[in-house]
Design a protein around this motif. Structure first.
Motif, short mmCIF file in Angstrom:
data_model
loop_
_atom_site.label_atom_id
_atom_site.label_comp_id
_atom_site.label_asym_id
_atom_site.label_seq_id
_atom_site.Cartn_x
_atom_site.Cartn_y
_atom_site.Cartn_z
N THR A 1 -17.85 -12.13 18.17
CA THR A 1 -17.93 -10.78 17.91
C THR A 1 -18.02 -10.77 16.27
OG1 THR A 1 -16.47 -10.21 19.74
CG2 THR A 1 -16.85 -8.49 18.00
N VAL A 2 -18.94 -9.90 15.81
CA VAL A 2 -18.85 -9.68 14.24
C VAL A 2 -18.76 -8.20 14.15
CG1 VAL A 2 -20.44 -11.51 13.91
CG2 VAL A 2 -21.54 -9.25 14.58
N VAL A 3 -18.23 -7.80 13.02
CA VAL A 3 -18.06 -6.47 12.55
C VAL A 3 -18.86 -6.07 11.51
CG1 VAL A 3 -16.10 -6.97 11.53
CG2 VAL A 3 -16.34 -4.77 12.03
N ALA A 4 -19.53 -5.07 11.56
CA ALA A 4 -20.44 -4.79 10.25
C ALA A 4 -19.54 -3.92 9.40
CB ALA A 4 -21.54 -3.87 10.72
N TYR B 1 -22.10 -8.56 7.86
CA TYR B 1 -21.63 -9.08 9.13
C TYR B 1 -20.65 -9.97 8.88
CZ TYR B 1 -24.88 -6.93 12.30
OH TYR B 1 -25.86 -6.02 12.71
N VAL B 2 -19.32 -9.65 9.66
CA VAL B 2 -18.09 -10.50 9.15
C VAL B 2 -17.68 -11.06 10.52
CG1 VAL B 2 -15.66 -10.65 8.58
CG2 VAL B 2 -17.34 -9.33 7.01
N ARG B 3 -17.32 -12.19 10.85
CA ARG B 3 -17.41 -12.81 12.13
C ARG B 3 -15.67 -12.46 12.37
NH1 ARG B 3 -18.91 -17.66 14.36
NH2 ARG B 3 -19.59 -18.41 12.32
N LEU B 4 -15.19 -12.28 13.63
CA LEU B 4 -14.22 -12.03 14.02
C LEU B 4 -13.33 -13.08 14.46
CD1 LEU B 4 -13.70 -8.47 15.84
CD2 LEU B 4 -13.14 -9.17 13.54
N VAL B 5 -12.09 -13.26 14.03
CA VAL B 5 -11.16 -14.39 14.71
C VAL B 5 -10.44 -13.59 15.51
CG1 VAL B 5 -9.76 -16.30 14.40
CG2 VAL B 5 -11.47 -16.01 12.50
N LYS B 6 -10.47 -14.33 16.86
CA LYS B 6 -9.33 -13.60 17.72
C LYS B 6 -8.13 -14.54 18.08
CE LYS B 6 -13.39 -11.15 20.03
NZ LYS B 6 -14.37 -11.60 20.93
N ALA C 1 -7.71 -2.58 17.74
CA ALA C 1 -6.67 -3.40 17.25
C ALA C 1 -7.02 -3.21 15.46
CB ALA C 1 -6.83 -4.79 17.65
N LEU C 2 -6.45 -4.12 14.73
CA LEU C 2 -6.88 -4.16 13.43
C LEU C 2 -7.61 -5.31 12.96
CD1 LEU C 2 -3.48 -2.61 11.76
CD2 LEU C 2 -5.90 -1.58 11.31
N VAL C 3 -8.34 -5.31 11.93
CA VAL C 3 -9.06 -6.29 11.78
C VAL C 3 -8.72 -6.74 9.86
CG1 VAL C 3 -11.16 -7.33 10.99
CG2 VAL C 3 -11.03 -6.01 13.18
N VAL C 4 -8.02 -7.62 9.84
CA VAL C 4 -7.78 -8.04 8.58
C VAL C 4 -8.78 -8.85 8.06
CG1 VAL C 4 -5.95 -9.26 7.16
CG2 VAL C 4 -5.10 -7.85 8.88
N ILE C 5 -9.48 -8.51 6.69
CA ILE C 5 -10.60 -9.18 6.23
C ILE C 5 -9.99 -10.12 5.06
CG2 ILE C 5 -12.61 -8.99 4.95
CD1 ILE C 5 -12.98 -7.48 7.74
N LEU D 1 -8.26 -10.66 13.99
CA LEU D 1 -7.95 -9.45 14.64
C LEU D 1 -6.42 -9.49 15.08
CD1 LEU D 1 -9.77 -7.31 16.19
CD2 LEU D 1 -9.53 -8.94 18.05
N VAL D 2 -5.81 -8.63 14.53
CA VAL D 2 -4.33 -8.44 14.86
C VAL D 2 -4.03 -7.19 15.56
CG1 VAL D 2 -3.88 -9.94 12.86
CG2 VAL D 2 -3.79 -7.55 12.67
N ASP D 3 -2.70 -7.05 16.17
CA ASP D 3 -2.39 -5.66 16.51
C ASP D 3 -1.85 -4.65 15.49
OD1 ASP D 3 -2.78 -7.06 18.85
OD2 ASP D 3 -0.94 -6.80 19.77
N GLU D 4 -1.00 -5.26 14.64
CA GLU D 4 -0.53 -4.40 13.74
C GLU D 4 -0.22 -5.06 12.46
OE1 GLU D 4 3.21 -1.21 14.15
OE2 GLU D 4 2.99 -2.70 15.99
#
Lengths: 122, 745
Positions: free
Chosen positions: B606-609, B614-619, B636-640, B652-655
């Motif tokens: 999954t990537v997020v723009a 584009y930044v790849r998501l690490v789940k 959820a939250l995405v910490v870049i 990808l984190v919850d909080e």
């Protein structure tokens, strides 16, 4: 008799060894890391029974320190032993010339050190 | 004399530690000499001499004979140099550098308890000797190293069975007292050797008004009966031989005639103490008293002031065992944890109680942090200790490679944790080697041809940047040859022939395992260690290394390291019930992605723009199999976070639970290394939380995706690991590629 000894050497190893030996024999030791340091410690500590100093040191070397002590009205008659690695006498002569009481040839063993101390201290 | 507990070993640690410091000093001074061989500061020579001298002194005490021997020869040469009897040439300085290397190795050998036998040692030793001999036309004393000399008197002691009778005529010169020697002590010492009787001659004593208290007026004759050797007797007078007339005669059989007056004390008191069988009689030879002239001009002047004191400011410092500091750091770490724990408990109290305590806790928190910072500061050292090795490295390499190189060093006083410093040297040396060998053009002509100065410049700098230290090596050479790197990478199977890589990605290939562009292995860079090892070492330290290059203009290596390996400013995040820590320095931002910005690729990624990128998501929940976590990225939250080479990854984190300084507990030491986790820590509630290794996570995520793809199809071309370039329209390259892959299917 417990002596108050000023041990001067820029090498921590040597200083440790001298101090340890003397302290084991019940003497008090003040340590200084070079001639200048030694002079200020000497001024600040009243009577000192013996100075043991290395020759090669930064800031003020051992020979200059001997001269300074000999020129000092309070401490001029303090016995001074010069630590020297030179066994050939050159440093001993220089030490003698400026007024050192005696010398200890490095490397020394603890017995030898205490023996020499005995030699120059009442 | 209570020397039974005297054990030399206890001083060895101090000695080797001291040697290390001394060597750094010598190294720095030598570097100065080498930069300005024409304007040598004699003070530097003195300092290097003192270094070698101190090394020798200690080595003698521990009977490191090989080290003593070499140090002596080295020292002899230095002594002549500082006295000006030997002219200082570049060759000589090069020799000194080599000698210093040998000295370093010998110290190491002494520490390891081995003896060195290589030819280099012998060669340098001989060179030192011949320089010392050729250079000085003066006397050539000290031929042999005085490895472990005791005063010679002790050695050849024959131990005579029969008692000898010594007659010792001792006439002090006036200055005897001024050297703080004391005849009384000589008497005491002789009495320990055997039976002693003493005669004192007082005829030189002047009128009492003229007596100077520190001038010697008396002379003595001692009669000593002892089984000790002449050398032993002479040793008594060892320190006074220059300050007296001394004559010792031996009669081995029975005591010679000689009438004796025995006197214990210097003054007039006569009386027999030790030799009762011989009656006191004549005061004996007058002749000996003759040299006793006490003119004041004879007194050697201890009056001139000592040598001009240099103005260097005195740095006051103490040396502390690293173990102690580590223990302190550890305890402070525990303190921080306890404080956080208490804070949490207080926060759980009803507000009316909590408010009483909150002010106190603020102070406590502040002080704890201050303590922690102070303790960390104790471990900080300037990078100078590593940087000081570089100038000669550059010089030697430049000579070997026949290139002209100037080294510029900046920021050498930048401080960093000692453990980091220790690990810094190898990668740094490798980077410098790389720059000189590969970075800088083959020869000066090649440089001049492209309009550069014939002498190349390599800059080494250190600086603090956002809680990390950056070590930067820059050269003004030819830059990375991307065509060559690319073809080499394809040849070596590092990348596939059709992969589309950006310039930065090509440059980054030099860090790939098994990659080396040098067509032939040189003895400079090609030591079987590639830049991949450098990167791995740095990564292990929690650091990053990146390269930037402009073809034809030069290359820049940036090494970024944490200032300390003991604490970390972290962001605590939750994923389901689990808590993780992400290093604050790697976090760029955090956001809740809109559904339209999320793109799910068929390869499972999954990537997020984000702002056109584009930044790849690490789940995390996937990687660590956490079941109760929020799986929908838009909820959820995405910490870049920043990863190697300045690229980004979204975690990808919850909080986000808040930031906190955490104490790093090594996983390697306490457990086992775990992929994607760099270390662990203990949170305020006493629970263990894992500190995420962002780069490691990225690798894990990629690996997982590749596995997925492998399952899907077997003969696919590996997708470039690159993140897609800026968005054009709504389709990214990756989406296009996804489409291609779909077609293949």
């Amino acid at each position: 008799m417990a002596l108050k000894v000023l041990a001067v050497d820029d090498s921590k190893t040597m200083r440790d060894m001298v101090s340890f030996t003397l302290r084991s024999a019940g003497h008090d030791v003040i340590e200084a890391s070079d001639g200048r340091d030694a002079l200020s410690k000497l001024m600040g500590s009243g009577r000192v029974d013996l100075v043991i100093t290395d020759v090669n040191m930064p800031n003020m070397d051992g020979l200059a320190l001997v001269k300074e002590i000999r020129a000092n009205p309070t401490h001029r008659l303090t016995p001074i032993l010069v630590l020297t690695t030179e066994a050939d006498g050159a440093k001993k002569e220089e030490g003698r010339a400026v007024g050192a009481t005696g010398w200890i040839v490095k490397p020394f063993n603890p017995e030898k050190l205490l023996q020499v101390v005995q030699k120059v201290c009442p | 004399m209570s020397n039974n507990e005297f054990n030399l070993d206890q001083f060895k640690a101090t000695y080797f530690e001291e040697c290390a410091e001394l060597l750094i000093d010598a190294e720095t001074r030598l570097a100065l000499l080498q930069q300005h061989p024409d304007a040598v500061d004699v003070e530097d020579l003195h300092a290097i001499f003192r270094v070698v001298h101190s090394v020798k002194g200690g080595a003698g005490a521990f009977s490191f004979d090989q080290l003593v021997g070499f140090a002596h020869i080295y020292e002899t040469l230095l002594d002549k140099m500082r006295q000006g009897t030997i002219a200082i040439t570049e060759d000589l300085i090069t020799l000194l550098l080599a000698a210093n290397d040998i000295l370093t190795r010998l110290i190491q050998a002494a520490q390891d308890g081995v003896t060195l036998t290589d030819s280099n040692l012998l060669d340098i030793t001989n060179q030192l000797k011949s320089f010392a001999e050729d250079g000085s036309h003066k006397q050539q004393e000290k031929p042999a190293p005085p490895s472990s000399q005791e005063p010679p008197q002790q050695e050849e002691q024959p131990a005579p069975a029969r008692k000898s009778h010594y007659t010792i005529r001792f006439s002090p010169k006036p200055q005897l007292f001024q050297h703080a020697n004391e005849p009384l002590l000589l008497v005491r010492e002789m009495k320990q050797l055997g039976e002693l009787s003493t005669t004192v001659n007082t005829e030189n004593l002047p009128n009492i008004r003229k007596i100077e208290p520190d001038i010697a007026y008396f002379s003595w004759i001692f009669e000593l009966v002892t089984d000790r050797s002449l050398a032993d007797v002479e040793e008594v007078f060892e320190f006074v031989t220059d300050d007296c007339e001394l004559e010792i005669t031996v009669a081995t059989p029975e005591p010679a005639s000689a009438g004796l007056a025995s006197s214990d004390e210097p003054p007039h008191t006569q009386g027999s103490t030790d030799a009762p069988e011989v009656p006191a009689t004549s005061p004996v030879p007058e002749g000996k008293a003759a040299p006793l002239s006490p003119p004041p001009e004879n007194i050697p002047g201890p009056l001139q002031p000592a040598g001009a004191p240099p103005t260097a400011a005195k740095v006051s410092s103490i040396r502390v065992d690293l173990d102690r500091v580590d223990r302190l750091v550890n305890m402070v770490g525990e303190l921080v944890i306890t404080q956080a724990m208490l804070k949490q408990q207080v926060d759980n109290l009803p507000p009316e109680f909590a408010q009483y305590m909150s002010k106190g806790f603020e102070d406590l928190g502040m002080h704890t942090r201050e303590i922690q910072e102070s303790v960390m500061a104790v471990r900080m050292q300037p990078v100078k200790s590593v940087f000081s090795r570089i100038p000669r490295l550059v010089r030697e390499l430049a000579t070997k490679l026949n290139k002209q190189v100037e080294l510029v060093t900046l920021g050498e006083h930048t401080e960093v944790d000692k453990t980091v410093i220790e690990q810094l040297a190898d990668p740094l040396i490798h980077m410098i080697r790389n720059s000189l060998d590969h970075g800088i053009e083959e020869n000066a002509e090649a440089r001049v041809a492209v309009g550069k100065p014939s002498k190349a410049t390599v800059t080494l700098s250190a600086e603090h940047r956002s809680g990390r230290i950056h070590i930067i090596v820059t050269d003004d050479g030819r830059g990375i040859n991307r065509e060559r790197v690319r073809s080499k990478a394809i040849e070596k199977g590092v990348i596939s022939p059709d992969s589309a890589l950006s310039d930065e990605e090509i440059d980054d290939l030099i860090f790939s395992p098994g990659f080396s562009t040098a067509d032939e292995v040189t003895d400079v860079s090609g030591r079987g260690v590639g830049m991949d090892v450098v990167r791995r070492n740095i990564t292990n330290l929690g650091g990053r290394i990146a390269v930037q290059s402009i073809p034809g203009q030069g290359t820049k290596f940036v090494m970024s390291l944490p200032l300390t390996l003991a604490v970390l400013d972290g962001m605590i995040v939750s994923v389901g019930r689990e808590k993780f820590v992400i290093s604050l320095t790697s976090i760029i931002e955090s956001l809740r992605p809109a559904i339209k910005d999320l793109h799910h690729l068929s390869n499972g990624a999954t990537v997020v723009a984000i702002r056109g990128e584009y930044v790849r998501l690490v789940k995390l929940h996937k990687l660590f199999k956490i079941t109760d976590a929020e799986k929908d990225p838009s909820k959820a939250l995405v910490v870049i976070a920043e990863i190697e080479g300045g690229r980004r990854v979204g975690i990808l984190v919850d909080e986000l639970l808040g930031q906190q300084q955490v104490v790093i507990k090594s996983l390697e030491e306490n457990y086992d290394p775990v992929e994607g986790i760099s270390a662990a820590t203990i949170l305020g509630n006493g629970k263990v939380a894992l500190i995420l290794d962002v780069d490691g996570l990225n690798t894990m995520a990629k690996a997982e995706i590749n596995e997925l793809i492998q399952e899907k199809q077997n003969d696919y071309h590996p997708i470039s690991e690159a993140l897609p370039p800026p968005l054009i329209g709504t389709h990214s390259i990756e989406e296009q590629r996804e489409a291609e892959i779909a077609e293949c299917n």
